[in-house]
Design a protein around this motif. Structure first.
Motif, PDB file in Angstrom:
ATOM      1  N   PRO A   8       0.820  -1.220   0.000  1.00 54.60           N
ATOM      2  CA  PRO A   8       0.000   0.000   0.000  1.00 54.60           C
ATOM      3  C   PRO A   8       0.856   1.274   0.000  1.00 54.60           C
ATOM      4  O   PRO A   8       0.534   2.237  -0.702  1.00 54.60           O
ATOM      5  CB  PRO A   8      -0.818  -0.130   1.282  1.00 54.60           C
ATOM      6  CG  PRO A   8      -0.957  -1.603   1.471  1.00 54.60           C
ATOM      7  CD  PRO A   8       0.373  -2.162   1.035  1.00 54.60           C
ATOM      8  N   ALA A   9       1.969   1.273   0.745  1.00 51.64           N
ATOM      9  CA  ALA A   9       2.847   2.450   0.765  1.00 51.64           C
ATOM     10  C   ALA A   9       3.449   2.691  -0.621  1.00 51.64           C
ATOM     11  O   ALA A   9       3.539   3.843  -1.074  1.00 51.64           O
ATOM     12  CB  ALA A   9       3.952   2.264   1.802  1.00 51.64           C
ATOM     13  N   ASP A  10       3.839   1.636  -1.287  1.00 50.34           N
ATOM     14  CA  ASP A  10       4.383   1.739  -2.637  1.00 50.34           C
ATOM     15  C   ASP A  10       3.318   2.268  -3.596  1.00 50.34           C
ATOM     16  O   ASP A  10       3.593   3.131  -4.438  1.00 50.34           O
ATOM     17  CB  ASP A  10       4.908   0.375  -3.090  1.00 50.34           C
ATOM     18  CG  ASP A  10       5.633   0.433  -4.428  1.00 50.34           C
ATOM     19  OD1 ASP A  10       6.233   1.481  -4.751  1.00 50.34           O
ATOM     20  OD2 ASP A  10       5.604  -0.590  -5.146  1.00 50.34           O
ATOM     21  N   ARG A  11       2.101   1.765  -3.474  1.00 49.70           N
ATOM     22  CA  ARG A  11       1.002   2.215  -4.343  1.00 49.70           C
ATOM     23  C   ARG A  11       0.734   3.699  -4.126  1.00 49.70           C
ATOM     24  O   ARG A  11       0.595   4.467  -5.083  1.00 49.70           O
ATOM     25  CB  ARG A  11      -0.271   1.405  -4.088  1.00 49.70           C
ATOM     26  CG  ARG A  11      -1.450   1.855  -4.965  1.00 49.70           C
ATOM     27  CD  ARG A  11      -2.644   0.933  -4.832  1.00 49.70           C
ATOM     28  NE  ARG A  11      -2.309  -0.453  -5.079  1.00 49.70           N
ATOM     29  CZ  ARG A  11      -2.126  -0.991  -6.291  1.00 49.70           C
ATOM     30  NH1 ARG A  11      -2.257  -0.252  -7.364  1.00 49.70           N
ATOM     31  NH2 ARG A  11      -1.825  -2.260  -6.429  1.00 49.70           N
ATOM     32  N   VAL A  12       0.682   4.127  -2.868  1.00 48.81           N
ATOM     33  CA  VAL A  12       0.422   5.537  -2.579  1.00 48.81           C
ATOM     34  C   VAL A  12       1.549   6.401  -3.142  1.00 48.81           C
ATOM     35  O   VAL A  12       1.306   7.458  -3.739  1.00 48.81           O
ATOM     36  CB  VAL A  12       0.221   5.771  -1.065  1.00 48.81           C
ATOM     37  CG1 VAL A  12       0.190   7.260  -0.739  1.00 48.81           C
ATOM     38  CG2 VAL A  12      -1.066   5.103  -0.598  1.00 48.81           C
ATOM     39  N   VAL A  69      -4.813   1.059  -0.262  1.00 50.36           N
ATOM     40  CA  VAL A  69      -4.022   2.174   0.257  1.00 50.36           C
ATOM     41  C   VAL A  69      -4.204   2.418   1.759  1.00 50.36           C
ATOM     42  O   VAL A  69      -3.459   3.196   2.347  1.00 50.36           O
ATOM     43  CB  VAL A  69      -4.330   3.486  -0.508  1.00 50.36           C
ATOM     44  CG1 VAL A  69      -3.927   3.374  -1.968  1.00 50.36           C
ATOM     45  CG2 VAL A  69      -5.776   3.876  -0.374  1.00 50.36           C
ATOM     46  N   GLN A  70      -5.158   1.757   2.372  1.00 50.56           N
ATOM     47  CA  GLN A  70      -5.495   2.050   3.770  1.00 50.56           C
ATOM     48  C   GLN A  70      -4.345   1.845   4.745  1.00 50.56           C
ATOM     49  O   GLN A  70      -4.225   2.581   5.714  1.00 50.56           O
ATOM     50  CB  GLN A  70      -6.699   1.219   4.224  1.00 50.56           C
ATOM     51  CG  GLN A  70      -8.005   1.853   3.845  1.00 50.56           C
ATOM     52  CD  GLN A  70      -9.191   1.018   4.277  1.00 50.56           C
ATOM     53  OE1 GLN A  70      -9.077  -0.188   4.471  1.00 50.56           O
ATOM     54  NE2 GLN A  70     -10.333   1.676   4.400  1.00 50.56           N
ATOM     55  N   SER A  71      -3.520   0.874   4.550  1.00 45.52           N
ATOM     56  CA  SER A  71      -2.457   0.612   5.515  1.00 45.52           C
ATOM     57  C   SER A  71      -1.171   1.385   5.218  1.00 45.52           C
ATOM     58  O   SER A  71      -0.170   1.201   5.906  1.00 45.52           O
ATOM     59  CB  SER A  71      -2.173  -0.899   5.606  1.00 45.52           C
ATOM     60  OG  SER A  71      -1.724  -1.377   4.367  1.00 45.52           O
ATOM     61  N   ARG A  77      -0.428   9.241   2.951  1.00 47.58           N
ATOM     62  CA  ARG A  77      -1.787   9.422   2.410  1.00 47.58           C
ATOM     63  C   ARG A  77      -2.162  10.897   2.384  1.00 47.58           C
ATOM     64  O   ARG A  77      -2.847  11.346   1.461  1.00 47.58           O
ATOM     65  CB  ARG A  77      -2.795   8.599   3.213  1.00 47.58           C
ATOM     66  CG  ARG A  77      -2.679   7.102   2.894  1.00 47.58           C
ATOM     67  CD  ARG A  77      -3.742   6.292   3.563  1.00 47.58           C
ATOM     68  NE  ARG A  77      -3.476   6.293   5.003  1.00 47.58           N
ATOM     69  CZ  ARG A  77      -4.371   6.065   5.940  1.00 47.58           C
ATOM     70  NH1 ARG A  77      -5.609   5.808   5.614  1.00 47.58           N
ATOM     71  NH2 ARG A  77      -4.041   6.087   7.211  1.00 47.58           N
ATOM     72  N   GLU A  78      -1.697  11.663   3.368  1.00 48.45           N
ATOM     73  CA  GLU A  78      -1.946  13.107   3.378  1.00 48.45           C
ATOM     74  C   GLU A  78      -1.257  13.781   2.193  1.00 48.45           C
ATOM     75  O   GLU A  78      -1.821  14.688   1.586  1.00 48.45           O
ATOM     76  CB  GLU A  78      -1.468  13.734   4.695  1.00 48.45           C
ATOM     77  CG  GLU A  78      -2.404  13.501   5.864  1.00 48.45           C
ATOM     78  CD  GLU A  78      -3.767  14.133   5.658  1.00 48.45           C
ATOM     79  OE1 GLU A  78      -3.852  15.268   5.128  1.00 48.45           O
ATOM     80  OE2 GLU A  78      -4.763  13.475   6.022  1.00 48.45           O
ATOM     81  N   ARG A  79      -0.048  13.341   1.869  1.00 44.57           N
ATOM     82  CA  ARG A  79       0.648  13.868   0.694  1.00 44.57           C
ATOM     83  C   ARG A  79      -0.153  13.589  -0.578  1.00 44.57           C
ATOM     84  O   ARG A  79      -0.241  14.429  -1.474  1.00 44.57           O
ATOM     85  CB  ARG A  79       2.044  13.258   0.562  1.00 44.57           C
ATOM     86  CG  ARG A  79       3.069  13.888   1.472  1.00 44.57           C
ATOM     87  CD  ARG A  79       4.483  13.331   1.299  1.00 44.57           C
ATOM     88  NE  ARG A  79       4.908  13.176  -0.080  1.00 44.57           N
ATOM     89  CZ  ARG A  79       5.489  12.079  -0.566  1.00 44.57           C
ATOM     90  NH1 ARG A  79       5.737  11.034   0.209  1.00 44.57           N
ATOM     91  NH2 ARG A  79       5.861  12.025  -1.822  1.00 44.57           N
ATOM     92  N   ILE A  81      -3.410  13.213  -0.715  1.00 46.93           N
ATOM     93  CA  ILE A  81      -4.583  14.099  -0.666  1.00 46.93           C
ATOM     94  C   ILE A  81      -4.199  15.499  -1.143  1.00 46.93           C
ATOM     95  O   ILE A  81      -4.921  16.117  -1.939  1.00 46.93           O
ATOM     96  CB  ILE A  81      -5.188  14.128   0.758  1.00 46.93           C
ATOM     97  CG1 ILE A  81      -5.848  12.785   1.058  1.00 46.93           C
ATOM     98  CG2 ILE A  81      -6.185  15.271   0.909  1.00 46.93           C
ATOM     99  CD1 ILE A  81      -6.248  12.586   2.505  1.00 46.93           C
ATOM    100  N   GLN A  82      -3.055  16.002  -0.689  1.00 48.52           N
ATOM    101  CA  GLN A  82      -2.597  17.333  -1.113  1.00 48.52           C
ATOM    102  C   GLN A  82      -2.292  17.361  -2.613  1.00 48.52           C
ATOM    103  O   GLN A  82      -2.625  18.325  -3.302  1.00 48.52           O
ATOM    104  CB  GLN A  82      -1.377  17.770  -0.301  1.00 48.52           C
ATOM    105  CG  GLN A  82      -1.676  18.016   1.163  1.00 48.52           C
ATOM    106  CD  GLN A  82      -2.823  18.982   1.369  1.00 48.52           C
ATOM    107  OE1 GLN A  82      -2.898  20.037   0.752  1.00 48.52           O
ATOM    108  NE2 GLN A  82      -3.750  18.598   2.236  1.00 48.52           N
ATOM    109  N   ALA A  83      -1.663  16.309  -3.115  1.00 51.60           N
ATOM    110  CA  ALA A  83      -1.374  16.232  -4.554  1.00 51.60           C
ATOM    111  C   ALA A  83      -2.668  16.209  -5.356  1.00 51.60           C
ATOM    112  O   ALA A  83      -2.765  16.839  -6.416  1.00 51.60           O
ATOM    113  CB  ALA A  83      -0.530  14.998  -4.850  1.00 51.60           C
ATOM    114  N   THR A  84      -3.670  15.511  -4.842  1.00 50.51           N
ATOM    115  CA  THR A  84      -4.960  15.434  -5.524  1.00 50.51           C
ATOM    116  C   THR A  84      -5.665  16.781  -5.515  1.00 50.51           C
ATOM    117  O   THR A  84      -6.276  17.178  -6.514  1.00 50.51           O
ATOM    118  CB  THR A  84      -5.843  14.350  -4.873  1.00 50.51           C
ATOM    119  OG1 THR A  84      -5.135  13.105  -4.919  1.00 50.51           O
ATOM    120  CG2 THR A  84      -7.162  14.194  -5.589  1.00 50.51           C
TER     121      THR A  84
END
Length: 149
Positions: A8-12, A69-71, A77-79, A81-84
């Motif tokens: 999940p970290a790699d996917r994010v 992506v949850q884990s 994940r905040e990064r 969200i900011q990129a989005t």
């Protein structure tokens, strides 16, 4: 085409990179339209299309399977969200730039069409009385061929 993530970290992280690159490309396109140089935007059209398709695909996939992506770490994940959010802002800017370019283009086409119509009205008819006074000539013209004559 899909992201090849190991965790999940790699996917994010890959989604952040994808989103930031797409944001850069669309910002460049928006600037080109704002500067009235749409030909500059065409240089990256293939990459933009490919990345936009990948983004759409991955967004739908994550929406359908949030566990992808949850884990991932909260900061990561905040990064994302900011990129989005930045991506959404650039998309809104691009929409305004494209709408402005569209209005300008439509205005030019309308002006050219009006000029052509006006020139046809002045030149309609071959002899005296061919155009009735006070009557506007038709903006459409037709040609009929009679082979028997």
């Amino acid at each position: 085409m899909a992201l090849a993530a190991n965790s999940p970290a790699d996917r994010v992280e890959q989604l952040i990179i994808l989103t930031e690159r797409l944001t850069e490309l669309i910002a460049y396109e928006s600037q080109a339209f704002e500067n009235r140089r749409p030909q500059d935007a065409a240089a990256n059209i293939e990459e933009t299309g490919r990345l936009a398709n990948l983004y759409r695909h991955e967004s739908l996939r994550v929406r359908a399977e949030p566990a992808l992506v949850q884990s991932a770490p909260v900061a990561q994940r905040e990064r994302l969200i900011q990129a989005t959010k930045a991506f959404d802002a650039v998309l809104a800017r691009q929409a305004r730039a494209i709408e402005a370019a569209k209005l300008i283009t439509e205005g030019l086409v309308r002006a050219i069409a009006d000029e052509v119509a006006a020139s046809r009205q002045q030149a309609s008819g071959y002899g005296p009385g061919a155009t009735l006074a006070g009557q506007p000539a038709s903006t459409a013209t037709a040609i009929t061929l009679n082979r028997r004559a």
